[in-house]
Design a protein around this motif. Sequence first.
Motif, short mmCIF file in Angstrom:
data_model
loop_
_atom_site.label_atom_id
_atom_site.label_comp_id
_atom_site.label_asym_id
_atom_site.label_seq_id
_atom_site.Cartn_x
_atom_site.Cartn_y
_atom_site.Cartn_z
N ARG A 12 1.25 -1.34 -0.16
CA ARG A 12 0.05 -0.03 -0.11
C ARG A 12 0.86 1.39 0.01
N GLY A 13 2.23 1.17 0.14
CA GLY A 13 2.63 2.67 0.54
C GLY A 13 2.85 2.89 1.76
N VAL A 14 3.78 2.06 2.92
CA VAL A 14 3.01 2.24 3.95
C VAL A 14 3.79 3.70 4.54
N GLN A 15 5.23 4.21 3.71
CA GLN A 15 5.62 5.30 4.12
C GLN A 15 5.10 6.53 3.98
N ASP A 16 4.17 6.48 3.04
CA ASP A 16 3.09 7.65 2.66
C ASP A 16 1.97 7.56 3.68
N LEU A 17 1.39 6.63 4.07
CA LEU A 17 0.09 6.35 4.89
C LEU A 17 0.66 7.87 6.74
N PRO A 18 -0.39 8.33 6.32
CA PRO A 18 -0.60 8.49 8.02
C PRO A 18 -0.38 8.19 9.28
N LYS A 19 0.83 7.76 10.76
CA LYS A 19 0.37 7.66 11.40
C LYS A 19 0.66 7.68 12.66
N PRO A 20 0.23 7.25 13.91
CA PRO A 20 0.37 5.32 13.54
C PRO A 20 -0.79 5.34 13.10
N ILE A 21 0.06 3.93 12.44
CA ILE A 21 -1.41 3.38 11.29
C ILE A 21 -2.44 2.17 12.76
N ARG A 22 -3.05 2.28 13.19
CA ARG A 22 -4.08 1.07 13.78
C ARG A 22 -4.88 -0.34 13.50
N LEU A 23 -4.79 -1.09 13.20
CA LEU A 23 -5.49 -2.29 12.47
C LEU A 23 -5.11 -3.64 13.08
N TRP A 24 -6.76 -3.98 13.37
CA TRP A 24 -6.71 -5.43 14.31
C TRP A 24 -7.57 -6.06 13.00
N TYR A 25 -7.49 -7.42 13.62
CA TYR A 25 -7.71 -8.64 12.85
C TYR A 25 -8.33 -9.68 13.54
N ALA A 26 -9.59 -10.70 13.26
CA ALA A 26 -9.81 -11.78 12.73
C ALA A 26 -9.75 -12.73 12.65
N GLY A 27 -9.48 -14.40 12.38
CA GLY A 27 -9.51 -15.07 11.51
C GLY A 27 -8.91 -15.97 11.68
N PRO A 28 -9.45 -17.58 10.57
CA PRO A 28 -8.59 -18.39 10.66
C PRO A 28 -7.03 -18.31 10.57
N GLN A 29 -6.17 -19.28 11.08
CA GLN A 29 -4.80 -19.56 10.70
C GLN A 29 -4.63 -21.00 10.77
N PHE A 30 -3.97 -21.17 9.72
CA PHE A 30 -3.36 -22.96 9.68
C PHE A 30 -1.62 -23.66 10.20
N ARG A 31 -1.76 -24.45 10.38
CA ARG A 31 -0.78 -24.69 11.68
C ARG A 31 -0.80 -26.11 12.01
N TYR A 32 -0.16 -27.05 10.70
CA TYR A 32 0.51 -28.36 11.31
C TYR A 32 0.48 -28.83 11.85
N GLU A 33 -0.56 -29.06 13.04
CA GLU A 33 0.50 -29.64 14.76
C GLU A 33 -0.19 -30.32 15.30
N GLN A 34 0.28 -31.16 16.46
CA GLN A 34 -0.77 -32.51 16.89
C GLN A 34 -1.75 -31.57 17.32
N PRO A 35 -3.47 -31.98 16.86
CA PRO A 35 -3.86 -32.12 17.33
C PRO A 35 -4.09 -32.17 19.01
N GLN A 36 -4.66 -31.38 20.30
CA GLN A 36 -5.03 -31.32 21.17
C GLN A 36 -6.24 -30.72 22.00
N ALA A 37 -6.06 -30.74 23.11
CA ALA A 37 -7.03 -30.58 23.85
C ALA A 37 -7.00 -28.97 23.45
N GLY A 38 -8.52 -28.23 22.86
CA GLY A 38 -7.49 -26.32 22.26
C GLY A 38 -6.88 -26.24 21.68
N ARG A 39 -5.75 -26.81 20.82
CA ARG A 39 -4.92 -27.06 19.33
C ARG A 39 -6.02 -27.71 18.41
N TYR A 40 -5.95 -27.03 17.51
CA TYR A 40 -6.15 -27.30 15.96
C TYR A 40 -5.47 -26.69 15.18
#
Length: 430
Positions: A93-121
């Motif tokens: 996006r051209g971060v150098q030209d955007l007014p600072k500070p930049i405050r962003l939040w997100y929510a979403g799925p992430q993926f990791r090949y881990e051994q599934p266990q209680a609370g770990r997917y």
Amino acid sequence: MKYRSVKGTRDLFAPESERFAATERVAREVFGSYGYAEIRTPTFESTDLFARSVGETTDLVHKEMYTFPDRKGRSLTLRPENTAGVVRALIERGVQDLPKPIRLWYAGPQFRYEQPQAGRYREFHQIGAELIGVPSVSADIELLGMLFVFLRRLGYEGLRARINCVPTGKARETFSAALREFLRPHARRFGPDDQRRLEQNPLRLFDSKDPAVQGLLKDAPKTLDFLDEKARAHHEEFKRELPQSGVDFVEDGTLVRGLDYYTLTVFEVTSGSLGAQDAILGGGRYDNLFAELGGPPMPAVGFAIGEDRLVAAAPKDPRSEKALIVVVPDSPDEFSYALAVSNEIRACRPDAGVETDFAGKGIAKGLGRAAQVLSDPSRHGARVSTVHAVLLGGRERESGTVTVKDLASGQQRTFPRQNLAEEFGAARQA
Ligand code: AMP
């Protein structure tokens, strides 16, 4: 059964799906009140992005990524975390030209090949925030303060941050070398992974699951003894100012976090509400990541919360309360009358859930189904405050009336359909 969900993935039904949505609503409210806007980045990126940012020698990149070639042979990876994507997007996006500070939040799925266990997917969810463009420790403090406000809004108590400061630049190299020198005499006893870590990136030994390595690290050189003057000042100010933001903390010189991009401040948060000492989130400063990924030098700090764990362990239900109105036609003859009445109620009570029952097997059965919600209101999609049944038989249809029953009190009244707004408006205030 022929098809089953893939190992490490799961389906979220109500009420759990609604708890996720409500938790994200609270995040939007709290983070929004600090000026954060939502960012949504793609769920897959080029593999190089993660190798470069998270680090080639991390377990995450080495063992846990879902990497695949697309039809043109380009190597793609399902995102294992969201910070790299956010940074990539901002550089584009051209971060150098955007007014600072930049405050962003997100929510979403992430993926990791881990051994599934209680609370770990293998598919899990994170809620995170990034504060970009502020070198001063005030950014770290604002971010952690906001995080604690969010967790407290969800009912979490006894919150405590474990904090540390990881040396950067030359100081990091000196620290790595000291660590390597200290551990090398014991290397023969290390597994192949830890031997590789020792040579390529000794800081990653802090992620080792080998108790012998962890034991050795207790007496190993400490990050805090290797900070240069600037880093030390940053860290001292951080510790001095944090309590004013309502953040309880302990310092832990062995906390380095499993991702390479962290510099200076790193933290994890545990909660008394969780019982176990398992962290629900991690974060820190990543002042070199923008430049590392080909962007301009840009200070930044952020965190990622494991949403699955956050929702599962939440001390209170984050969903708001909702009135439930069940419209029950006695038989299929009343279906079209029921549709019309339901719509009229929705128009005057947009805050309520109005459900039309299409069984048409008699009023008694319909009432029974509505009563089930009352017996365990938390199982419904919304957290149910009151349940009313609107009973429509042949008599009501012919006379243009409705019979409304309050299931909690058992009180029942019949009145003309034109009075719905008045009657249900009154129910809202009651
Ligand atoms: P990290 O991105 O590794 O710093 O992890 C941040 C948080 O995400 C952790 O504290 C966990 O709560 C959560 N998390 C990481 N991996 C998983 C997983 N496989 N399943 C569920 N939650 C996870």
